[in-house]
Every structure is written in structure tokens, then in C-alpha cells.
Enzyme design. Structure first.
Site: not given
Ligand code: F6R
Length: 260
Positions: A67, A136, A138, A143
């Protein structure tokens, strides 16, 4: 799903890097799906160490990131382009033509997203997809409410995600509200997935992802349908798993089995 529980963040980072390195050594032209965020940082550091000290070779590796924030140019210090070059690519022997990160500044988002999907297909599909998990539920930026069969597209981030990501920005208003992300359907086409989670603020989400119902309310739960997922969790992130002791027992038995 194989569930590996390690004592802490350092241990999950080392374990994850060992698995990635093993897959690279077995298939030097592997196609890796990569994630950003805090969770994989330790794993990237360990992979850099392995490159420098153990000759782990990235010269044939191809990567696709999950992403990118919408509206941030690749030069922005909080863009995922910047993150990946800063935290991994600049420190290993990979060339830019093998690196793919969604653009956050294209005009025709729809055409761009199908081009990105096509690029993955033409590369032979993702062999190993690294995933973190949002509070959440994801994966990528899928989301709650995202179709579990979704493809790469633009998503509106939840206020919870915007709040979580605010720690990286000077001012909360600067946090992008949209992102381009691979979809649940795109992620499920990876041949193998490696899900990492650390810390007690992920414990409830991890429980919903691994043991809860498969539903769009927690998009990571779709991984329950994937034939080859390894979840590497630290003690804190695993503390709400109902079958935690059983998962540990399974790993212990698997070790015995391998030794005999
Ligand atoms: C980022 C991504 C997100 C993160 C998730 C957890 O490329 O795909 O799904 O993996 O938001 O983020 P952290 O590791 O910062 O808790």
C-alpha cells in the site's frame, strides 16, 4: 494456520527474518510482498544484517508493497516509498526496477490499480507476503467493511487508523485519509503469508483475526481460509488467544517430529 509465539519483539523479528532468508535462499528470484509500519522494522533490520554479514543476496528478488498513502509524493518522509528505501532497499543489493510500491499520486487510480495487479501477475504472483495487522483488524489498508474479495484500489482510512498513524506525523491533520492498497482477494493469491504482530494493543485484534469469525468487520480473518499462513506473535500480542497453550504445544510437537 501455523502460530509461532516468541517472547518479545526482537525474537519475532529474528524468526521472521530467518523465514524470509530461508525462502530467498531456496528461490533467489522470489517475489516478496512487503508491508510498512512499525512491526516489520526489526525484521528488515535483521535482513540487512544478514545481507551484510551472511551474504543474503537480494539481487534477483522482486518486491511489491501492499500500500501507499494517497496524496503523498514518493519523496515525502512519511510516504511508504521513503519508508521502504530508508529501512530496507538502500541497505541491500536490490535495484529499483525490481521494486514496486503503489503510487500515491497517479491521476487515473482505477487504471493504475489494475496495472499494479497485472504487474504482480506477470511477475508470477507473490511467493511470500509479509503482513502486519492494524488495531481495527486490517491487513494492507483493507479497513472494516472492505470486501474480502477486493482487489487493489483506493480506500478511505478509518479514524482509528488515522489516529494510529498520527504518531509518524508532526500534526494529526497531515495524516492522509486515503490509501491505495492491495485487496483481500489480491493478498489471498500469495502462495504463502507471514503475519507479524507485537504488543498488547494488538492482542484483541490478533484473537479476532485467528480465532474469530471470518468477516469483513475484521478483514485479516480472511487469512483463516489461506492454505499457508505463518503467524509470528510475541507473548503480549498472543495473550488473548483462547488456544494459546495448544498452539505452543503444536509447535513443540512439530519440533520433536522434525528431530526424530
Ligand atoms: C502497512 C500495512 C498496514 C500495517 C498495519 C500495522 O503497509 O499494510 O496494514 O501493517 O497498520 O501497522 P503497525 O505495524 O505500525 O502497527
Amino acid at each position: 494456520m501455523r502460530i509461532i509465539i516468541e517472547p518479545d519483539y526482537e525474537a519475532i523479528s529474528r524468526k521472521a527474518a530467518q523465514i524470509v532468508a530461508d525462502r530467498i535462499r531456496k528461490k533467489p528470484d522470489i517475489v516478496l510482498g512487503l508491508a510498512t509500519g512499525s512491526t516489520p522494522l526489526g525484521m528488515y533490520q535483521e535482513l540487512i544484517r544478514m545481507h551484510k554479514e551472511e551474504s543474503l543476496d537480494f539481487s534477483k528478488v522482486v518486491t511489491f508493497n501492499l500500500d501507499e498513502y494517497w496524496g503523498l509524493p514518493s519523496s515525502h518522509p512519511q510516504s511508504y516509498h521513503y519508508f521502504m528505501w530508508n529501512n530496507l532497499f538502500s541497505h541491500v543489493n536490490i535495484t529499483s526496477e525490481r521494486v514496486h510500491i503503489p503510487s500515491g499520486t497517479v491521476n487515473d487510480v482505477e487504471a493504475y490499480c489494475s496495472w499494479y495487479e497485472d504487474k504482480i501477475k506477470k511477475a508470477g504472483g507473490i511467493d511470500l507476503q509479509i503482513l502486519g495487522i492494524g488495531r481495527d483488524g486490517h491487513i494492507g489498508f483493507n479497513e472494516p467493511g472492505s470486501s474480502l474479495g477486493s482487489r487493489t484500489r483506493m480506500k478511505t482510512l478509518t479514524p482509528e487508523t488515522v489516529e494510529d498513524n498520527a504518531r509518524f506525523f508532526e500534526n494529526k491533520d497531515e495524516v492522509p485519509k486515503f490509501a491505495i492498497t492491495m485487496g483481500g482477494g489480491s493478498i489471498m493469491e500469495a502462495k504463502e503469508c507471514l503475519l507479524l504482530a507485537s504488543g498488547k494493543n494488538k492482542a484483541e485484534t490478533v484473537q479476532r483475526c485467528i480465532e474469530g469469525p471470518i468477516c469483513a468487520e475484521c478483514t485479516s480473518s480472511i487469512l483463516q481460509l489461506h492454505p499457508k499462513v505463518i503467524a509470528i506473535l510475541d507473548e503480549e500480542a498472543s495473550q488473548k488467544l483462547r488456544r494459546k497453550e495448544y498452539y505452543k504445544y503444536v509447535e513443540k510437537m512439530a519440533l520433536k517430529f522434525k528431530k526424530s
